[in-house]
Design a protein around this motif. Structure first.
Motif, mmCIF file in Angstrom:
data_model
loop_
_atom_site.group_PDB
_atom_site.id
_atom_site.type_symbol
_atom_site.label_atom_id
_atom_site.label_comp_id
_atom_site.label_asym_id
_atom_site.label_seq_id
_atom_site.Cartn_x
_atom_site.Cartn_y
_atom_site.Cartn_z
ATOM 1 N N ASP A 17 0.665 -0.999 -0.127
ATOM 2 C CA ASP A 17 -0.070 0.094 0.108
ATOM 3 C C ASP A 17 0.927 1.006 -0.107
ATOM 4 O O ASP A 17 1.584 1.463 0.989
ATOM 5 N N VAL A 18 1.006 1.768 -1.085
ATOM 6 C CA VAL A 18 1.773 3.305 -1.273
ATOM 7 C C VAL A 18 0.901 4.204 -1.321
ATOM 8 O O VAL A 18 -0.056 4.316 -1.957
ATOM 9 N N ARG A 19 1.299 5.494 -0.419
ATOM 10 C CA ARG A 19 0.662 6.592 -0.393
ATOM 11 C C ARG A 19 1.650 7.626 -0.345
ATOM 12 O O ARG A 19 2.444 7.758 0.316
ATOM 13 N N LEU A 20 1.326 8.534 -1.140
ATOM 14 C CA LEU A 20 2.277 9.546 -1.363
ATOM 15 C C LEU A 20 1.901 10.833 -0.564
ATOM 16 O O LEU A 20 0.575 11.222 -0.483
ATOM 17 N N PRO A 21 2.556 11.585 0.058
ATOM 18 C CA PRO A 21 2.339 12.630 0.772
ATOM 19 C C PRO A 21 1.737 13.747 -0.352
ATOM 20 O O PRO A 21 2.092 13.726 -1.412
ATOM 21 N N TRP A 22 1.227 14.928 0.073
ATOM 22 C CA TRP A 22 0.723 15.925 -0.636
ATOM 23 C C TRP A 22 1.847 16.601 -1.307
ATOM 24 O O TRP A 22 1.776 16.824 -2.494
ATOM 25 N N TRP A 23 2.759 16.822 -0.863
ATOM 26 C CA TRP A 23 3.971 17.585 -1.570
ATOM 27 C C TRP A 23 4.685 16.672 -2.499
ATOM 28 O O TRP A 23 5.302 17.221 -3.291
ATOM 29 N N ALA A 24 4.512 15.359 -2.578
ATOM 30 C CA ALA A 24 5.205 14.565 -3.568
ATOM 31 C C ALA A 24 4.488 14.900 -4.927
ATOM 32 O O ALA A 24 5.131 14.315 -6.013
ATOM 33 N N ILE A 25 3.181 15.184 -4.863
ATOM 34 C CA ILE A 25 2.454 15.599 -6.240
ATOM 35 C C ILE A 25 2.801 17.090 -6.509
ATOM 36 O O ILE A 25 2.937 17.508 -7.578
ATOM 37 N N VAL A 26 2.469 17.925 -5.356
ATOM 38 C CA VAL A 26 2.622 19.237 -5.527
ATOM 39 C C VAL A 26 3.947 20.067 -5.978
ATOM 40 O O VAL A 26 3.917 21.060 -6.976
ATOM 41 N N LEU A 27 4.958 19.482 -5.467
ATOM 42 C CA LEU A 27 6.216 20.219 -5.737
ATOM 43 C C LEU A 27 6.752 19.939 -7.112
ATOM 44 O O LEU A 27 7.005 20.910 -7.868
ATOM 45 N N PRO A 28 6.618 18.823 -7.896
ATOM 46 C CA PRO A 28 7.039 18.553 -9.227
ATOM 47 C C PRO A 28 6.092 19.374 -10.088
ATOM 48 O O PRO A 28 6.572 19.777 -11.041
ATOM 49 N N ALA A 29 4.868 19.523 -9.819
ATOM 50 C CA ALA A 29 3.803 20.335 -10.664
ATOM 51 C C ALA A 29 4.293 21.701 -10.611
ATOM 52 O O ALA A 29 4.300 22.378 -11.598
ATOM 53 N N VAL A 30 4.798 22.253 -9.204
ATOM 54 C CA VAL A 30 4.775 23.793 -9.269
ATOM 55 C C VAL A 30 6.466 23.991 -9.716
ATOM 56 O O VAL A 30 6.531 24.983 -10.530
ATOM 57 N N ALA A 31 7.251 22.939 -9.839
ATOM 58 C CA ALA A 31 8.533 23.246 -10.540
ATOM 59 C C ALA A 31 8.310 23.022 -12.161
ATOM 60 O O ALA A 31 9.063 23.746 -12.807
ATOM 61 N N PHE A 32 7.544 22.187 -12.517
ATOM 62 C CA PHE A 32 7.087 22.276 -14.140
ATOM 63 C C PHE A 32 6.568 23.262 -14.469
ATOM 64 O O PHE A 32 7.030 24.208 -15.528
ATOM 65 N N VAL A 33 5.421 23.935 -13.643
ATOM 66 C CA VAL A 33 5.167 25.360 -14.201
ATOM 67 C C VAL A 33 6.016 26.402 -13.964
ATOM 68 O O VAL A 33 5.902 27.410 -14.923
ATOM 69 N N ALA A 34 6.953 26.618 -13.271
ATOM 70 C CA ALA A 34 7.928 27.424 -12.859
ATOM 71 C C ALA A 34 8.934 27.480 -14.144
ATOM 72 O O ALA A 34 9.122 28.463 -14.541
ATOM 73 N N LEU A 35 9.294 26.290 -14.638
ATOM 74 C CA LEU A 35 10.289 26.232 -15.531
ATOM 75 C C LEU A 35 9.511 26.524 -16.894
ATOM 76 O O LEU A 35 10.206 27.021 -17.840
ATOM 77 N N LEU A 36 8.291 26.178 -17.031
ATOM 78 C CA LEU A 36 7.518 26.640 -18.361
ATOM 79 C C LEU A 36 7.309 28.131 -18.540
ATOM 80 O O LEU A 36 7.442 28.646 -19.621
ATOM 81 N N LEU A 37 7.079 28.776 -17.215
ATOM 82 C CA LEU A 37 6.848 30.157 -17.207
ATOM 83 C C LEU A 37 8.125 30.667 -17.615
ATOM 84 O O LEU A 37 8.396 31.746 -18.448
ATOM 85 N N LEU A 38 9.480 30.282 -17.208
ATOM 86 C CA LEU A 38 10.745 30.488 -17.641
ATOM 87 C C LEU A 38 11.091 30.581 -19.055
ATOM 88 O O LEU A 38 11.611 31.431 -19.572
ATOM 89 N N ILE A 39 10.519 29.552 -19.510
ATOM 90 C CA ILE A 39 10.895 29.396 -21.105
ATOM 91 C C ILE A 39 9.913 30.201 -21.709
ATOM 92 O O ILE A 39 10.484 30.839 -22.847
ATOM 93 N N LEU A 40 8.893 30.524 -21.209
ATOM 94 C CA LEU A 40 7.739 31.447 -22.161
ATOM 95 C C LEU A 40 8.186 32.931 -21.887
ATOM 96 O O LEU A 40 7.444 33.723 -22.500
ATOM 97 N N ASN A 41 9.029 33.165 -20.800
ATOM 98 C CA ASN A 41 9.221 34.826 -20.731
ATOM 99 C C ASN A 41 9.821 35.194 -21.888
ATOM 100 O O ASN A 41 11.092 35.205 -21.932
ATOM 101 N N PRO A 42 9.254 36.104 -22.612
ATOM 102 C CA PRO A 42 9.991 36.688 -23.995
ATOM 103 C C PRO A 42 10.897 37.807 -23.403
ATOM 104 O O PRO A 42 11.763 38.410 -24.257
#
Length: 68
Positions: A18-43
């Motif tokens: 039975d594997v349960r992930l803590p909330w931050w195991a999902i949120v932190l990679p999602a936040v990092a992905f969005v931050a990197l995406l916004l850095l790429i899209l910043n003209p």
């Protein structure tokens, strides 16, 4: 210093994992992905655009979708 582990006796007895992930195991990679995406899209920091114009168009559309 080791921390005690808490296991479920019914899951261990049944032989299943039975594997349960803590909330931050999902949120932190999602936040990092969005931050990197916004850095790429910043003209503002772009010196020159080299490459396929269709890629630039796709990135502009993605930026518009993110900023909505």
């Amino acid at each position: 210093m080791s921390a005690p582990t808490h296991t479920r006796p019914d899951a261990a007895a049944a032989g299943r994992v039975d594997v349960r992930l803590p909330w931050w195991a999902i949120v932190l990679p999602a936040v990092a992905f969005v931050a990197l995406l916004l850095l790429i899209l910043n003209p503002a920091d772009a010196q020159a655009v080299a490459g396929d114009p269709s890629l630039v168009h796709i990135l502009d559309r993605a930026k518009d979708l993110v900023l909505r």
